[in-house]
Motif scaffolding. Structure first.
Motif, PDB file in Angstrom:
ATOM      1  N   GLY A 125      48.001  41.828  27.508  1.00 38.16           N
ATOM      2  CA  GLY A 125      47.597  41.878  28.011  1.00 38.16           C
ATOM      3  C   GLY A 125      46.771  41.853  29.319  1.00 38.16           C
ATOM      4  O   GLY A 125      45.559  41.974  30.521  1.00 38.16           O
ATOM      5  N   VAL A 126      47.448  40.260  29.592  1.00 38.77           N
ATOM      6  CA  VAL A 126      46.738  39.259  31.288  1.00 38.77           C
ATOM      7  C   VAL A 126      48.152  39.190  31.892  1.00 38.77           C
ATOM      8  O   VAL A 126      49.174  38.665  31.823  1.00 38.77           O
ATOM      9  N   GLU A 127      47.488  39.427  32.935  1.00 42.94           N
ATOM     10  CA  GLU A 127      48.720  39.040  34.500  1.00 42.94           C
ATOM     11  C   GLU A 127      48.591  38.520  35.236  1.00 42.94           C
ATOM     12  O   GLU A 127      46.812  38.703  35.431  1.00 42.94           O
ATOM     13  N   VAL A 128      49.121  37.528  35.810  1.00 43.18           N
ATOM     14  CA  VAL A 128      48.450  36.141  36.814  1.00 43.18           C
ATOM     15  C   VAL A 128      49.377  36.715  37.708  1.00 43.18           C
ATOM     16  O   VAL A 128      50.602  36.608  37.613  1.00 43.18           O
ATOM     17  N   PHE A 129      48.500  36.192  38.943  1.00 38.82           N
ATOM     18  CA  PHE A 129      49.210  36.832  40.187  1.00 38.82           C
ATOM     19  C   PHE A 129      48.428  35.741  41.213  1.00 38.82           C
ATOM     20  O   PHE A 129      47.394  35.190  40.928  1.00 38.82           O
ATOM     21  N   PHE A 130      49.093  34.941  41.166  1.00 38.18           N
ATOM     22  CA  PHE A 130      49.286  33.417  43.076  1.00 38.18           C
ATOM     23  C   PHE A 130      49.447  33.925  43.886  1.00 38.18           C
ATOM     24  O   PHE A 130      50.064  35.028  44.384  1.00 38.18           O
ATOM     25  N   GLU A 131      48.965  33.607  44.753  1.00 39.14           N
ATOM     26  CA  GLU A 131      49.256  33.042  45.921  1.00 39.14           C
ATOM     27  C   GLU A 131      48.347  34.214  46.607  1.00 39.14           C
ATOM     28  O   GLU A 131      48.956  35.369  47.242  1.00 39.14           O
ATOM     29  N   ALA A 132      47.277  34.551  45.893  1.00 41.20           N
ATOM     30  CA  ALA A 132      46.079  35.640  46.366  1.00 41.20           C
ATOM     31  C   ALA A 132      45.073  35.099  46.116  1.00 41.20           C
ATOM     32  O   ALA A 132      44.388  35.451  45.582  1.00 41.20           O
ATOM     33  N   ARG A 133      44.729  35.118  47.361  1.00 39.91           N
ATOM     34  CA  ARG A 133      43.412  34.745  47.782  1.00 39.91           C
ATOM     35  C   ARG A 133      42.320  36.138  48.543  1.00 39.91           C
ATOM     36  O   ARG A 133      42.949  36.801  49.190  1.00 39.91           O
ATOM     37  N   CYS A 134      41.689  35.357  47.458  1.00 38.36           N
ATOM     38  CA  CYS A 134      40.206  36.529  47.333  1.00 38.36           C
ATOM     39  C   CYS A 134      39.126  36.608  48.637  1.00 38.36           C
ATOM     40  O   CYS A 134      39.118  35.132  48.744  1.00 38.36           O
ATOM     41  N   VAL A 135      39.535  37.495  49.705  1.00 37.99           N
ATOM     42  CA  VAL A 135      38.508  37.677  50.905  1.00 37.99           C
ATOM     43  C   VAL A 135      37.375  38.357  50.545  1.00 37.99           C
ATOM     44  O   VAL A 135      36.913  38.057  51.406  1.00 37.99           O
ATOM     45  N   ASP A 136      37.911  39.188  49.717  1.00 37.12           N
ATOM     46  CA  ASP A 136      36.154  39.985  50.095  1.00 37.12           C
ATOM     47  C   ASP A 136      36.285  40.562  48.599  1.00 37.12           C
ATOM     48  O   ASP A 136      37.404  41.069  47.522  1.00 37.12           O
ATOM     49  N   ALA A 137      35.017  41.502  48.003  1.00 38.83           N
ATOM     50  CA  ALA A 137      34.728  42.590  46.566  1.00 38.83           C
ATOM     51  C   ALA A 137      33.826  43.739  47.224  1.00 38.83           C
ATOM     52  O   ALA A 137      32.966  43.480  47.939  1.00 38.83           O
ATOM     53  N   ASP A 138      33.997  44.880  46.375  1.00 37.02           N
ATOM     54  CA  ASP A 138      33.202  45.992  46.833  1.00 37.02           C
ATOM     55  C   ASP A 138      32.541  46.580  45.930  1.00 37.02           C
ATOM     56  O   ASP A 138      33.178  46.870  45.065  1.00 37.02           O
ATOM     57  N   PHE A 139      31.216  46.363  45.558  1.00 39.42           N
ATOM     58  CA  PHE A 139      30.047  46.488  44.317  1.00 39.42           C
ATOM     59  C   PHE A 139      29.471  47.963  44.965  1.00 39.42           C
ATOM     60  O   PHE A 139      28.534  48.088  44.563  1.00 39.42           O
ATOM     61  N   ALA A 140      29.922  48.823  45.848  1.00 38.87           N
ATOM     62  CA  ALA A 140      29.599  50.659  45.996  1.00 38.87           C
ATOM     63  C   ALA A 140      29.284  51.311  45.072  1.00 38.87           C
ATOM     64  O   ALA A 140      28.551  51.813  44.779  1.00 38.87           O
ATOM     65  N   ASP A 141      30.690  51.485  44.007  1.00 34.96           N
ATOM     66  CA  ASP A 141      30.486  52.031  43.441  1.00 34.96           C
ATOM     67  C   ASP A 141      30.750  51.379  41.891  1.00 34.96           C
ATOM     68  O   ASP A 141      31.204  50.293  41.799  1.00 34.96           O
ATOM     69  N   HIS A 142      29.287  51.504  41.588  1.00 35.77           N
ATOM     70  CA  HIS A 142      29.032  50.375  40.000  1.00 35.77           C
ATOM     71  C   HIS A 142      30.116  50.617  39.396  1.00 35.77           C
ATOM     72  O   HIS A 142      29.629  49.606  37.892  1.00 35.77           O
ATOM     73  N   ASP A 143      30.569  51.388  39.351  1.00 29.91           N
ATOM     74  CA  ASP A 143      30.986  51.749  37.881  1.00 29.91           C
ATOM     75  C   ASP A 143      32.884  51.158  37.708  1.00 29.91           C
ATOM     76  O   ASP A 143      33.325  51.479  36.921  1.00 29.91           O
ATOM     77  N   ARG A 144      33.321  51.325  39.027  1.00 25.98           N
ATOM     78  CA  ARG A 144      34.566  51.056  39.786  1.00 25.98           C
ATOM     79  C   ARG A 144      34.162  49.160  40.166  1.00 25.98           C
ATOM     80  O   ARG A 144      35.023  50.114  41.744  1.00 25.98           O
ATOM     81  N   PRO A 145      33.822  48.605  39.942  1.00 21.67           N
ATOM     82  CA  PRO A 145      34.084  47.373  41.473  1.00 21.67           C
ATOM     83  C   PRO A 145      35.385  47.192  41.604  1.00 21.67           C
ATOM     84  O   PRO A 145      36.628  47.745  41.096  1.00 21.67           O
ATOM     85  N   ALA A 146      35.482  46.290  42.750  1.00 22.06           N
ATOM     86  CA  ALA A 146      36.993  45.850  43.043  1.00 22.06           C
ATOM     87  C   ALA A 146      37.159  44.368  44.026  1.00 22.06           C
ATOM     88  O   ALA A 146      35.632  44.025  44.357  1.00 22.06           O
TER      89      ALA A 146
END
Length: 299
Positions: A125-146
């Motif tokens: 159930g766990v997938e790991v992705f490397f060389e993937a830099r988090c640049v931002d997050a979006d909490f506008a949709d409280h039920d489906r953040p990103a």
């Protein structure tokens, strides 16, 4: 109590906290996508990141036990039942507990991170992705953040979930996005001190009183000097990772050796860390090569 439904969880940052969290959430039946800006630590060409050792005690071992890693970590750790304070040529041993069987354990941060990534990647159930830099997050949709992740080819991937967790370090992109939301409290303060890593390498042979170790391995070593100090933690290869905790400015500080030549650096260390200097053949090289990094507290 009803069993909670499986959730879709996005974790930014596969350091010690993120990798352990991903493994535990995966074992609990959730779908987890774990993203890390660095290369896979299992690769030979992976970045090691900070090499500063960790001293793990009961609380950390309890978490590793839950992950099934306690025995594996302890097999690559060195017990430190106490500290040795170096003062004026004397060595003063202070045990951490009246029970001699109790100790803290010196472990490699990068080695521990590799083990945790391995167990996370092996968890269903766990997938790991490397060389993937988090640049931002979006909490506008409280039920489906990103969270948005940037890859080396410039591609940006948006990962939505039921939950987004930021374990992406002191300068977290997830936290930065949260600061743009309403009523989010945040404070940041830098300590006057920073840190720089130095090295005591293994001895050339094992004929000394501590074998390959140049000084006593079963202790955390401390050289105190008021507002400055050096510590040394043992490694299984016979070396010690030394860390200077010095202020950036002042008499005994990083700036006090700005522009100093090799002899001046050696003289300074010989004056303040006399019994350590004979064991540090790469002293000047370490000083010039390794940066002085800040220490910051986020709340």
């Amino acid at each position: 109590m009803p069993t909670p439904l499986p959730r879709d969880i996005v974790i930014a940052g596969a350091g010690l906290a993120g990798a352990l969290l991903a493994a535990e959430l995966g074992k609990a039946g959730h779908r987890v996508r774990l993203y890390e800006r660095r290369r896979d630590p299992r690769r030979a060409d992976a970045e090691s990141g900070r090499s500063i050792n960790l001293a793990i005690s009961v609380r950390g071992l309890h978490a590793l036990q839950r992950a099934g890693l306690e025995e594996q970590v302890l097999a690559e750790a060195i017990r430190m039942p106490g500290r040795i304070v170096h003062a004026g040529g004397d060595e003063i041993f202070s045990p951490y507990s009246r029970d001699p069987s109790r100790a803290i354990n010196s472990v490699s941060r990068s080695g521990l991170n590799r083990m945790l990534v391995e167990i996370a990647a092996d968890t269903p159930g766990v997938e790991v992705f490397f060389e993937a830099r988090c640049v931002d997050a979006d909490f506008a949709d409280h039920d489906r953040p990103a969270a948005n992740f940037e890859f080396p080819d410039g591609r940006v991937e948006r990962a939505e979930g039921d939950l987004v967790v930021g374990t992406d370090g002191a300068y977290s992109a997830v936290r930065a996005a949260m600061q743009r939301t309403t009523r989010f409290d945040f404070s940041q303060s830098y300590l006057e001190a920073g840190y720089k890593e130095m090295t005591i390498p293994p001895a050339d042979d094992d004929s000394g009183p501590h074998g390959r170790f140049r000084i006593e391995p079963l202790a955390l070593h401390v050289w105190p000097h008021g507002g400055s100090m050096m510590i040394a933690l043992p490694n299984v290869d016979g070396s010690f990772t030394c860390t200077l905790f010095w202020p950036f400015e002042g008499e005994h500080s990083f700036s006090s050796l700005d522009g100093a030549d090799d002899d001046a650096i050696r003289t300074f260390f010989a004056r303040h860390y006399a019994d350590a200097v004979p064991h540090m053949p790469t002293l000047v090289e370490d000083w010039r090569t390794n940066p002085a990094s800040p220490l910051v507290t986020m709340r």
